[in-house]
Write a protein that holds these residues in place. Structure first.
Motif, PDB file in Angstrom:
ATOM      1  N   CYS B 244      -0.880  -6.445   4.687  1.00 57.62           N
ATOM      2  CA  CYS B 244      -0.056  -5.380   4.112  1.00 57.62           C
ATOM      3  C   CYS B 244      -0.824  -4.659   3.006  1.00 57.62           C
ATOM      4  O   CYS B 244      -1.297  -5.301   2.058  1.00 57.62           O
ATOM      5  CB  CYS B 244       1.229  -5.987   3.550  1.00 57.62           C
ATOM      6  N   ASP B 245      -1.012  -3.367   3.170  1.00 59.37           N
ATOM      7  CA  ASP B 245      -1.603  -2.547   2.110  1.00 59.37           C
ATOM      8  C   ASP B 245      -0.492  -1.726   1.461  1.00 59.37           C
ATOM      9  O   ASP B 245       0.299  -1.093   2.164  1.00 59.37           O
ATOM     10  CB  ASP B 245      -2.627  -1.556   2.706  1.00 59.37           C
ATOM     11  N   ILE B 246      -0.408  -1.767   0.176  1.00 60.70           N
ATOM     12  CA  ILE B 246       0.589  -0.952  -0.521  1.00 60.70           C
ATOM     13  C   ILE B 246      -0.091   0.350  -0.958  1.00 60.70           C
ATOM     14  O   ILE B 246      -1.128   0.328  -1.640  1.00 60.70           O
ATOM     15  CB  ILE B 246       1.128  -1.678  -1.766  1.00 60.70           C
ATOM     16  N   VAL B 247       0.487   1.455  -0.512  1.00 59.07           N
ATOM     17  CA  VAL B 247      -0.039   2.765  -0.909  1.00 59.07           C
ATOM     18  C   VAL B 247       0.672   3.170  -2.197  1.00 59.07           C
ATOM     19  O   VAL B 247       1.891   3.312  -2.206  1.00 59.07           O
ATOM     20  CB  VAL B 247       0.210   3.816   0.189  1.00 59.07           C
ATOM     21  N   SER B 248      -0.079   3.294  -3.255  1.00 62.68           N
ATOM     22  CA  SER B 248       0.555   3.717  -4.501  1.00 62.68           C
ATOM     23  C   SER B 248      -0.080   5.020  -4.991  1.00 62.68           C
ATOM     24  O   SER B 248      -1.282   5.244  -4.804  1.00 62.68           O
ATOM     25  CB  SER B 248       0.432   2.625  -5.562  1.00 62.68           C
ATOM     26  N   ALA B 249       0.748   5.857  -5.533  1.00 61.02           N
ATOM     27  CA  ALA B 249       0.266   7.148  -6.036  1.00 61.02           C
ATOM     28  C   ALA B 249       1.235   7.627  -7.110  1.00 61.02           C
ATOM     29  O   ALA B 249       2.315   7.041  -7.298  1.00 61.02           O
ATOM     30  CB  ALA B 249       0.180   8.163  -4.895  1.00 61.02           C
ATOM     31  N   ASP B 250       0.845   8.694  -7.791  1.00 60.94           N
ATOM     32  CA  ASP B 250       1.679   9.184  -8.886  1.00 60.94           C
ATOM     33  C   ASP B 250       2.937   9.891  -8.400  1.00 60.94           C
ATOM     34  O   ASP B 250       3.951   9.925  -9.088  1.00 60.94           O
ATOM     35  CB  ASP B 250       0.870  10.143  -9.774  1.00 60.94           C
ATOM     36  N   SER B 251       2.850  10.491  -7.222  1.00 57.62           N
ATOM     37  CA  SER B 251       4.024  11.215  -6.711  1.00 57.62           C
ATOM     38  C   SER B 251       4.252  10.836  -5.249  1.00 57.62           C
ATOM     39  O   SER B 251       3.312  10.415  -4.562  1.00 57.62           O
ATOM     40  CB  SER B 251       3.794  12.731  -6.812  1.00 57.62           C
ATOM     41  N   PRO B 252       5.503  10.991  -4.775  1.00 54.84           N
ATOM     42  CA  PRO B 252       5.768  10.701  -3.361  1.00 54.84           C
ATOM     43  C   PRO B 252       4.897  11.532  -2.425  1.00 54.84           C
ATOM     44  O   PRO B 252       4.420  11.034  -1.405  1.00 54.84           O
ATOM     45  CB  PRO B 252       7.247  11.070  -3.205  1.00 54.84           C
TER      46      PRO B 252
END
Lengths: 393, 269
Positions: B244-252
């Motif tokens: 499982c890779d979690i994609v994280s970013a500042d905005s959707p």
């Protein structure tokens, strides 16, 4: 995965092909049809609708399995009846109460003490699940001491007038007929009192902490007038209702093991999956000790029930032997329910897991059909020849 | 109408995958001792299809069950009798072990020829151990009779023909088939009935007929594994790995863009 059974001592090898098939059939029905309903029924104290499910159970032969074919039953062995009780109570004790009351406390006395007309009127319809019965012995002031019954029946012309109250009666509010035990000038007699008879009230008891998925209630008899032929003609004295209790106690002795097995199985699976301190909790010695204790007690109980069943089938079982099996196996179920609840930790208090429900139900089973203490005294009297019931003190 | 239903004893398909074991050296499945065998669920529905025909006229219809294997558990193979079938024939011998679809169909065909008169044969659409789904069609071929596969309903019509509703990708076909014929039954038929206690007690009085290879005119050295037309080259349990890779970013919006990029890199889109 469906339950595969608890059989550490290869007890299955002692069962006939037909007995194993009976157990599997009951297990399949209970798991597919009834099990999905019991948690909500228990939680809401809205009993599983036996009006709806009794005909299905009747079709399968689960109601009064030992009743002979001439009266509409399947005429099976007592071991098969035991296995049916085990599989029903593995799902919920209140469902086994329905089965044990129907078979042991209603159909049995009609079969043993009823007239041919009474047998033909009630037994086939009950075996089909079209009619439901209940058994009125326990009263608000009379529990273990059944010789002190306060319900009375007086003969007036060709009628009987019955007055009294019965409490803690399984299937009280839905029954089509009640087997009511009352004192008469001829001793204790059984009467068939039909639903709707003037003066006969059938009430559901709520706010229970146990058996919440089943119907438990009270019967009130206020100048209830029944015909002469409503009396069970061959009943006479306390031995009649006590013989019924023996049949129900026999079913309970197997049924309690079903509840114990479900608790053990739930705890075994849970402790194998639940990890604490980076390991399944089943890897800890204290947990294994609890699981092994449950398994040993269940296995001993199975052997007790099996041999009792064979004695029943041979017509050689003594009531005191039934008392021993009821006392022991309900005690095993009580221990297993509490131990399993403990092994499940905080989750053990959730109705999402069965042990807390079994634990609450087994408190009723521990007390009804002869309390644990009463069975101790029955066996004690048998081996010493001395009654310790304390009568007259 | 004489009906024959072929029923196989299988590993319980509801058993937890963790209990499933292979004998990789011999390319075989191993029966875990803690798991009880059952009647193949599709075969139970084949029994149900026959029983629904029998329900219309119990006296005029007869159901014979045939099961093949070795060390068959009586409480399992007698279940169709307790549901309402009339007779049970067991092709039971160590020599029958290890067969493929062809070997099984050949033995069943020989047994059915020995039974003689039949109008309909029902099989489950496939069995739950290997899921080949070939025995029914193969059996029909060996007997030289028509087959209709993956049925959800079978009804005997006036005149003796059988109307079959057969599942297809976007619905079902309605076919008519002359007898004798073979029908394979799918789960869309609906739940098979429960055994009943009266049925179990009636079944207790019926002893299965047990046939060895010689009883159906077959050489014990040429059935089961020896009769296979197919060879298992390799049998293994695939190892499933979850990552499982979690994609994280500042905005959707940025997260969605990064997710799309990753999916493209991994050739998902």
């Amino acid at each position: 995965m469906k339950f595969q059974g608890v059989d550490y001592y290869c007890i299955d090898d002692l069962l006939s092909t037909e007995e194993k098939m009976t157990r599997k059939m009951t297990r399949d029905f209970m798991e597919d049809v009834i099990k999905p309903l019991v948690v909500d029924a228990f939680h809401s104290e809205q009993p599983v609708e036996m009006r709806k499910f009794a005909p299905q159970m009747g079709e399968l032969g689960l109601i009064g399995p030992f009743i002979p074919r001439e009266y509409g039953g399947p005429g099976s062995s007592y071991v098969a009846f035991g296995l049916i009780s085990q599989e029903i109570e593995r799902v919920d004790s209140s469902m086994r109460s329905f089965a044990a009351v129907s078979a042991g406390l209603v159909m049995f006395p009609i079969w043993q003490y009823g007239s041919e007309e009474q047998k033909m009127k009630w037994l086939p319809a009950m075996a089909r699940g079209e009619k439901i019965g209940c058994f009125g012995l326990t009263e608000p002031n009379v529990g273990s001491d059944v010789s002190s019954l306060e319900t009375v029946a007086a003969k007036k012309g060709n009628k009987w007038i019955i007055n009294g109250a019965k409490q803690w009666i399984s299937e009280a509010s839905i029954a089509d007929v009640a087997v009511v035990w009352a004192k008469t000038s001829q001793g204790v007699k059984g009467f068939l009192v039909e639903r709707g008879t003037p003066g006969f009230e059938q009430k559901f008891m709520s706010k229970k902490g146990s058996m919440r998925a089943g119907d438990v209630g009270e019967l009130i008899l206020n100048d209830v007038t029944v015909a002469e032929d409503s009396m069970l003609p061959k009943s006479g004295g306390l031995k009649s209702p006590l013989s019924c209790l023996n049949m129900a106690r026999y079913g309970i002795s197997w049924g309690a093991l079903g509840a114990a097995m479900d608790c053990y199985e739930t705890a075994l699976n849970y402790t194998g999956e639940r990890k604490q301190f980076r390991a399944p909790i089943a890897s800890f010695q204290l947990v294994q000790e609890k699981l092994v204790t449950m398994l040993i007690e269940i296995t001993k109980g199975q052997l007790l029930s099996y041999q009792l069943g064979r004695l029943m089938d041979a017509g050689k079982a003594k009531p005191t032997q039934i008392s021993m099996a009821k006392k022991n196996n309900v005690g095993v179920a009580r221990m297993c329910a509490r131990t399993a609840r403990e092994l499940l930790g905080a989750n053990g208090v959730s109705l999402e897991y069965s042990p807390i429900r079994h634990m609450a139900n087994i408190e009723s089973v521990y007390t009804y059909e002869g309390t644990d203490d009463i069975h101790t005294l029955i066996i004690g009297q048998d081996i010493t020849g001395i009654s310790a019931f304390g009568g007259g003190r | 109408m004489n009906m024959i239903v072929c029923c196989k004893q299988v590993l319980d398909p509801e058993a937890a995958p963790s209990t499933f074991k292979l004998d990789a050296a011999n390319n075989r499945m191993v029966q875990p001792p803690e798991i009880k065998p059952v009647v193949n669920p599709y075969d139970e529905q084949a029994v149900e299809a026959a029983l629904r025909i029998k329900d219309k006229d119990k006296a005029a219809n007869k159901i014979t069950i045939i099961s093949l294997g070795n060390n068959l558990a009586r409480d399992v193979v007698k279940k169709p009798l307790s549901m309402g079938a009339d007779e049970l024939i067991l092709l039971e011998d160590p020599a029958f072990e290890g067969g493929d679809s062809f070997a099984v169909a050949s033995a069943l065909a020989a047994a059915i020829k020995k039974v003689g008169q039949f109008d309909l044969i029902f099989c489950g659409r496939q069995e739950s151990e290997w899921d080949d789904g070939q025995v029914g069609s193969g059996l029909a071929e060996l007997l030289g009779i028509p087959s209709v596969t993956i049925a959800k309903k079978a009804e005997v019509m006036d005149g003796g023909k059988v109307k079959v509703e057969r599942i297809v990708a976007d619905g079902y076909q309605v076919l008519e088939v002359s007898t004798p014929a073979l029908i394979t039954v799918s789960n869309e038929l609906g739940e098979a009935r429960y055994a009943t206690l009266k049925g179990i007690m009636a079944a207790s009085k019926k002893q299965p007929v047990v046939w060895k290879p010689a009883d159906i005119g077959m050489d014990a050295g040429k059935v089961g594994a020896a009769a296979r037309k197919s060879k298992i080259v390799k049998l293994f349990q695939p190892v499933k790995e979850g990552k499982c890779d979690i994609v994280s970013a500042d905005s959707p919006a940025e997260a969605a863009s990064l997710l799309a990029q990753k999916l493209r890199e991994n050739k998902v889109i």
